[in-house]
Write an enzyme that holds these catalytic residues in place. Sequence first.
Site, PDB file in Angstrom:
ATOM      1  NE  ARG A 122      -3.999  -1.167   0.855  1.00 42.12           N
ATOM      2  CZ  ARG A 122      -4.942  -1.427   1.522  1.00 42.12           C
ATOM      3  NH1 ARG A 122      -4.616  -2.599   2.592  1.00 42.12           N
ATOM      4  NH2 ARG A 122      -6.173  -0.858   1.604  1.00 42.12           N
ATOM      5  CD  GLN A 127      -2.533   6.689  -3.535  1.00 43.11           C
ATOM      6  OE1 GLN A 127      -2.880   7.293  -4.046  1.00 43.11           O
ATOM      7  NE2 GLN A 127      -2.329   6.887  -2.200  1.00 43.11           N
ATOM      8  CG  ASP A 130      -4.825  -0.414  -2.456  1.00 47.49           C
ATOM      9  OD1 ASP A 130      -5.268  -1.491  -2.662  1.00 47.49           O
ATOM     10  OD2 ASP A 130      -4.443   0.409  -1.684  1.00 47.49           O
ATOM     11  CB  SER A 133      -8.178   0.936  -1.497  1.00 48.48           C
ATOM     12  OG  SER A 133      -6.874   0.799  -0.472  1.00 48.48           O
ATOM     13  CE1 TYR A 228      -3.547  -4.134   5.327  1.00 49.68           C
ATOM     14  CE2 TYR A 228      -1.248  -4.425   4.862  1.00 49.68           C
ATOM     15  CZ  TYR A 228      -2.636  -4.337   4.401  1.00 49.68           C
ATOM     16  OH  TYR A 228      -2.798  -4.306   3.101  1.00 49.68           O
TER      17      TYR A 228
HETATM   18  P1  NAD Z   1      -7.944  -3.170   7.578  1.00 55.03           P
HETATM   19  O1  NAD Z   1      -8.888  -3.313   6.535  1.00 55.03           O
HETATM   20  O2  NAD Z   1      -6.820  -4.155   7.630  1.00 55.03           O
HETATM   21  O3  NAD Z   1      -8.621  -3.027   8.947  1.00 55.03           O
HETATM   22  C1  NAD Z   1      -9.361  -1.944   9.150  1.00 55.03           C
HETATM   23  C2  NAD Z   1      -9.231  -0.961  10.360  1.00 55.03           C
HETATM   24  O4  NAD Z   1      -9.422  -1.495  11.187  1.00 55.03           O
HETATM   25  C3  NAD Z   1      -8.010  -0.346  10.134  1.00 55.03           C
HETATM   26  O5  NAD Z   1      -7.947   1.192   9.999  1.00 55.03           O
HETATM   27  C4  NAD Z   1      -7.318  -0.748  11.384  1.00 55.03           C
HETATM   28  O6  NAD Z   1      -6.510   0.289  12.013  1.00 55.03           O
HETATM   29  C5  NAD Z   1      -8.413  -0.969  12.344  1.00 55.03           C
HETATM   30  N1  NAD Z   1      -8.468  -1.815  13.587  1.00 55.03           N
HETATM   31  C6  NAD Z   1      -7.756  -3.099  13.590  1.00 55.03           C
HETATM   32  N2  NAD Z   1      -7.698  -3.397  14.950  1.00 55.03           N
HETATM   33  C7  NAD Z   1      -8.582  -2.802  15.406  1.00 55.03           C
HETATM   34  C8  NAD Z   1      -9.244  -2.543  16.864  1.00 55.03           C
HETATM   35  N3  NAD Z   1      -8.906  -3.516  17.817  1.00 55.03           N
HETATM   36  N4  NAD Z   1      -9.824  -1.542  17.096  1.00 55.03           N
HETATM   37  C9  NAD Z   1     -10.505  -0.639  16.252  1.00 55.03           C
HETATM   38  N5  NAD Z   1     -10.111  -0.574  15.041  1.00 55.03           N
HETATM   39  C10 NAD Z   1      -8.879  -1.612  14.503  1.00 55.03           C
HETATM   40  O7  NAD Z   1      -7.416  -1.763   7.015  1.00 55.03           O
HETATM   41  P2  NAD Z   1      -7.124  -1.162   5.604  1.00 55.03           P
HETATM   42  O8  NAD Z   1      -8.427  -0.224   5.343  1.00 55.03           O
HETATM   43  O9  NAD Z   1      -6.561  -2.208   4.577  1.00 55.03           O
HETATM   44  O10 NAD Z   1      -6.102  -0.026   5.880  1.00 55.03           O
HETATM   45  C11 NAD Z   1      -4.664  -0.600   6.118  1.00 55.03           C
HETATM   46  C12 NAD Z   1      -3.803   0.427   6.214  1.00 55.03           C
HETATM   47  O11 NAD Z   1      -3.291   0.784   4.897  1.00 55.03           O
HETATM   48  C13 NAD Z   1      -4.082   1.746   6.679  1.00 55.03           C
HETATM   49  O12 NAD Z   1      -2.786   2.209   7.259  1.00 55.03           O
HETATM   50  C14 NAD Z   1      -4.273   2.570   5.617  1.00 55.03           C
HETATM   51  O13 NAD Z   1      -4.162   4.106   5.845  1.00 55.03           O
HETATM   52  C15 NAD Z   1      -3.025   2.041   4.582  1.00 55.03           C
HETATM   53  N6  NAD Z   1      -3.515   2.183   3.052  1.00 55.03           N
HETATM   54  C16 NAD Z   1      -2.478   2.969   2.230  1.00 55.03           C
HETATM   55  C17 NAD Z   1      -2.657   3.008   1.003  1.00 55.03           C
HETATM   56  C18 NAD Z   1      -1.734   3.674   0.260  1.00 55.03           C
HETATM   57  O14 NAD Z   1      -0.769   4.500   0.786  1.00 55.03           O
HETATM   58  N7  NAD Z   1      -1.769   3.638  -1.108  1.00 55.03           N
HETATM   59  C19 NAD Z   1      -3.905   2.783   0.485  1.00 55.03           C
HETATM   60  C20 NAD Z   1      -4.856   2.148   1.022  1.00 55.03           C
HETATM   61  C21 NAD Z   1      -4.644   1.898   2.532  1.00 55.03           C
END
Ligand code: NAD
Length: 380
Positions: A122, A127, A130, A133, A228
């Site tokens: 990520r 992007q 992805d 996302s 993550y």
């Molecule tokens: P995910 O589906 O793995 O998890 C969903 C959310 O649940 C996350 O925000 C996580 O912090 C949260 N979570 C986990 N345990 C928890 C708990 N006990 N209580 C409350 N919340 C909890 O997450 P995602 O949407 O796939 O995103 C993962 C990471 O990837 C994030 O940091 C996101 O910003 C990043 N991301 C980066 C890019 C990029 O830079 N291109 C694109 C997409 C996502």
Amino acid sequence: MKIGIPNEISDGERRVAIVPKTATQLLKDGHEVFVEIGAGEKACFPDTEYEQAGAVIIKDKQLLYSGADVIMKIQPPQREEIEMMKNDSTYIGFLSSVLDAEFLNLMNQKSISSFAMEFIPRISRSQSMDALSSMASIAGYRAVLIAAQYLGKFFPLMMTAAGTIPPAKLLVVGAGVAGLQAIATARRLGARVEAFDTRPAVKEQVESLGAQFIEMELVKNAETAAGYAKEMTEEFMKRERKIIGDRAAQNHVVITTAQLFGKKAPILITEEMVKKMQKGSVIIDLAAEQGGNCEITEPGKNIYKHGVTICGVLNLPSTLPIDASSMYSRNITQFFKHLYKAEDRNLDFEDKITKSSCVTYNGEIVNDYVRTAIRKGANT
Ligand code: NAD
């Protein structure tokens, strides 16, 4: 290259990996595109549109698989699909749920190069590829609409001749991509929204969408190097459940999305907490695929218990097949272009995107994460 787009055979899957518009792009780049008859039908992309784009419709599944240099799919392949692929060909699609030793052996025997969409790192330059996302964003949106359907209340504030009705209150737990989209959608529908996440970086994003961030003493270094969430200690989880339980009782809808990469989802809502929620409340558990964030979630089912509807939703992107296919199609095409950008079509394993996403190559497992997971599995 000859690119094959098969019909998705998993139950209930309505998406297709490549839509006619992106097929045109692949053809412009000099590739040939072969689409199994009816592959886009459930996503409302008829065969005629693929033909108009210049793709060839193939009636025989076996012929499609055995003739393709590259197979592009969404759902992880079933054994018979890999068996039909030709030796030294390439597979691109979601993969992680089928990665066991037997399956990998089969791919390696045929020297199939395989790439998992969910292992694309990520990072900013990936992007456009992805798919996690794109699909999470659809799930977040859909979750709110499902909640609105089950909740016996309006979402927006209604000022009517029959009285003023206050807006619905909605809690989002886990404000990653799906959670943020759920917040945005619920706000557009006029709900009052609050959210919680273990990653402090999320607070600002939650607030920028007009929702309130639930404050709790958060731990430092709550993220892995890949961004993550890290698994929290049991002591933290106890404190979190106390706060979430109090907030859930004040809200009408709870949308949970909390996931931990490669692990079972953490339990954030116990049965005792459900009992304390208002009658008629709705829980949409977006973590159902990983077991669920609610203790009594039944994946794939909607249950009604203690006066609360709990939806263990699975594969929500497939319920929006037109846009889900279009988004996925753009993601996989960008990824494919990235992989084979060199004129000689050689893969560049110095590149982080290629290296992280490749699972098997040249008859070997080349992915460190998968190798470790298989070794651990073998030892248990
Ligand atoms: P995910 O589906 O793995 O998890 C969903 C959310 O649940 C996350 O925000 C996580 O912090 C949260 N979570 C986990 N345990 C928890 C708990 N006990 N209580 C409350 N919340 C909890 O997450 P995602 O949407 O796939 O995103 C993962 C990471 O990837 C994030 O940091 C996101 O910003 C990043 N991301 C980066 C890019 C990029 O830079 N291109 C694109 C997409 C996502």
